[in-house]
Design an enzyme around this catalytic site. Structure first.
Site, PDB file in Angstrom:
ATOM      1  N   GLY A  69      -3.658  -3.784   5.059  1.00  0.00           N
ATOM      2  CA  GLY A  69      -3.188  -4.361   3.512  1.00  0.00           C
ATOM      3  C   GLY A  69      -2.372  -5.340   3.477  1.00  0.00           C
ATOM      4  N   GLY A  70      -1.903  -5.757   2.416  1.00  0.00           N
ATOM      5  CA  GLY A  70      -0.655  -6.959   2.277  1.00  0.00           C
ATOM      6  C   GLY A  70       0.306  -6.945   3.115  1.00  0.00           C
ATOM      7  N   MET A  71       0.946  -5.666   3.576  1.00  0.00           N
ATOM      8  CA  MET A  71       2.068  -5.551   4.047  1.00  0.00           C
ATOM      9  C   MET A  71       1.868  -5.031   5.706  1.00  0.00           C
ATOM     10  SD  MET A  71       4.695  -3.904   1.592  1.00  0.00           S
ATOM     11  CE  MET A  71       5.944  -3.696   2.650  1.00  0.00           C
ATOM     12  N   ALA A  72       0.989  -4.231   5.917  1.00  0.00           N
ATOM     13  CA  ALA A  72       0.498  -3.741   7.258  1.00  0.00           C
ATOM     14  C   ALA A  72      -0.607  -3.729   7.794  1.00  0.00           C
ATOM     15  CB  ALA A  72       1.350  -2.502   7.206  1.00  0.00           C
ATOM     16  N   VAL A 125      -3.102  -0.831  10.259  1.00  0.00           N
ATOM     17  CA  VAL A 125      -3.273   0.317  10.940  1.00  0.00           C
ATOM     18  C   VAL A 125      -4.299   0.367  11.843  1.00  0.00           C
ATOM     19  CG1 VAL A 125      -3.688   2.803  10.330  1.00  0.00           C
ATOM     20  CG2 VAL A 125      -2.004   1.832   8.824  1.00  0.00           C
ATOM     21  N   LYS A 141       0.820   2.213  12.773  1.00  0.00           N
ATOM     22  CA  LYS A 141       0.989   1.092  11.725  1.00  0.00           C
ATOM     23  C   LYS A 141       1.876   0.062  12.056  1.00  0.00           C
ATOM     24  CE  LYS A 141       2.251   1.151   6.870  1.00  0.00           C
ATOM     25  NZ  LYS A 141       2.558   1.954   5.768  1.00  0.00           N
ATOM     26  N   ASP A 158       4.316   6.307  -5.075  1.00  0.00           N
ATOM     27  CA  ASP A 158       3.114   5.616  -4.725  1.00  0.00           C
ATOM     28  C   ASP A 158       1.941   6.574  -4.904  1.00  0.00           C
ATOM     29  OD1 ASP A 158       1.164   3.451  -4.440  1.00  0.00           O
ATOM     30  OD2 ASP A 158       1.876   3.242  -2.279  1.00  0.00           O
TER      31      ASP A 158
END
Length: 318
Positions: free
Chosen positions: A14-17, A19, A37, A143
């Site tokens: 995703g945009g941040m991490a 996996v 992650k 979330d």
């Protein structure tokens, strides 16, 4: 990679991490599947994002419940910090819904209710957490979305990705990339700047349940500004206008969770859990039945066992 772990493949990003599917390596040939992650490389120079990642590790380590994905380890190597989770063979709720859409079948309402009951058990554990001195120390998820509800091949629903749980208390919810694509699952009071609480998590789960039962998105729009407008308006079409045969007790639970005024919602995750469980009546869903549904979803989506989703990074859509 740290010598205790062997990376096998990228499982999601995703945009941040990112996996990865990986293996824990132990003595005498011991191997165990895990999910690892990592924060994305371009964010490693940002103290804010690194602090959020460290906070996620701390939050997850404090939550021990069968309906919450468990953290196994937190470490650092030449590439930065990494977080090790249990690997969950299965699909997330968004994939489960997609698999039924491909088959032209509605999601069984009993399955939606059963998944909700399990998620609420996990939320109750987070919301009712106490510290070492026995003082209330609740953790609010912030979330709760289809991607963050994992359904295992054992028939267990697990809530994952508490990355926003405390870190977002330090940042604006409209900050770029932090909740991109998740506006459709935020309680309206959060967009207005109110602090997260149990009832804002229940509202988000209410959206997920509404969408599972109705077979369509609730507050989706093509632009973030239009999504915000819809969420703030809080206009929820009656579930019975989408699906006439739903039990009235189940419809009542979802509608109460989606009350625009937080005071009209359930006072706690446990209260909503009990009401949702009661709506199932004698038609309880066994782990075996839900496990079979997850396996069917895998087949419909063309997923092999090794390609199943672990705790996923936050995604932009759905």
């Amino acid at each position: 990679m740290h010598g205790r772990y062997e990376l096998l493949e990228l499982a999601g990003e995703g945009g941040m991490a990112r996996v990865y599917r990986a293996m824990t390596l132990g003595a005498a040939g011991f191997r165990r599947a895990v999910a690892i992650k990592r924060i994305r490389e371009h964010l490693l120079e940002s103290p804010e994002y690194v602090a959020m990642f460290v906070e996620e590790a701390r939050v997850c380590a404090e939550l021990d419940h069968g309906n919450i994905v468990q953290v196994h380890d937190f470490g650092v190597d030449a590439h930065g910090f990494f977080l090790v989770f249990e690997w969950v063979d299965g699909v997330h709720v968004g994939q489960y819904v997609e698999s039924l859409e491909r088959r032209g079948a509605p999601l069984p309402w009993r399955h939606a209710a059963a998944i909700g009951v399990q998620v609420l058990a996990g939320l109750a554990a987070a919301h009712e957490r106490v510290d070492a001195d026995g003082n209330p120390a609740p953790i609010y998820h912030r979330d709760v979305t289809p991607q963050n509800i994992l359904l295992s091949v054992s028939g267990i629903a697990k809530l994952t990705d508490f990355g926003l749980a405390r870190a977002m208390d330090r940042a604006s919810i409209t900050a770029p990339d932090m909740v991109k694509g998740k506006l459709s699952y935020l309680a309206p009071e959060l967009i207005s700047g109110a602090p997260a609480n149990a009832r804002s998590d229940l509202y988000a789960l209410g959206i997920v349940l509404w969408e599972m039962l109705a077979g369509e998105r609730l507050f989706w729009a093509n632009t973030p500004s239009e999504r915000v407008r819809k969420v703030l308006a809080g206009e929820v079409p009656p579930l019975t206008s989408r699906r006439r045969t739903l039990p009235s007790a189940l419809v009542g639970v979802v509608e109460r969770a989606l009350a625009r005024d937080p005071a009209g919602r359930f006072e706690s995750a446990q209260a909503m859990h009990d009401a949702l469980l009661l709506s199932l009546g004698p038609q309880l869903v066994s782990a075996k039945e839900l496990a079979e549904a997850v396996m069917d979803a895998r087949v419909a989506l063309g997923l092999s066992r090794r390609s199943l989703r672990p705790p996923a990074p936050r995604e932009a859509n759905r």
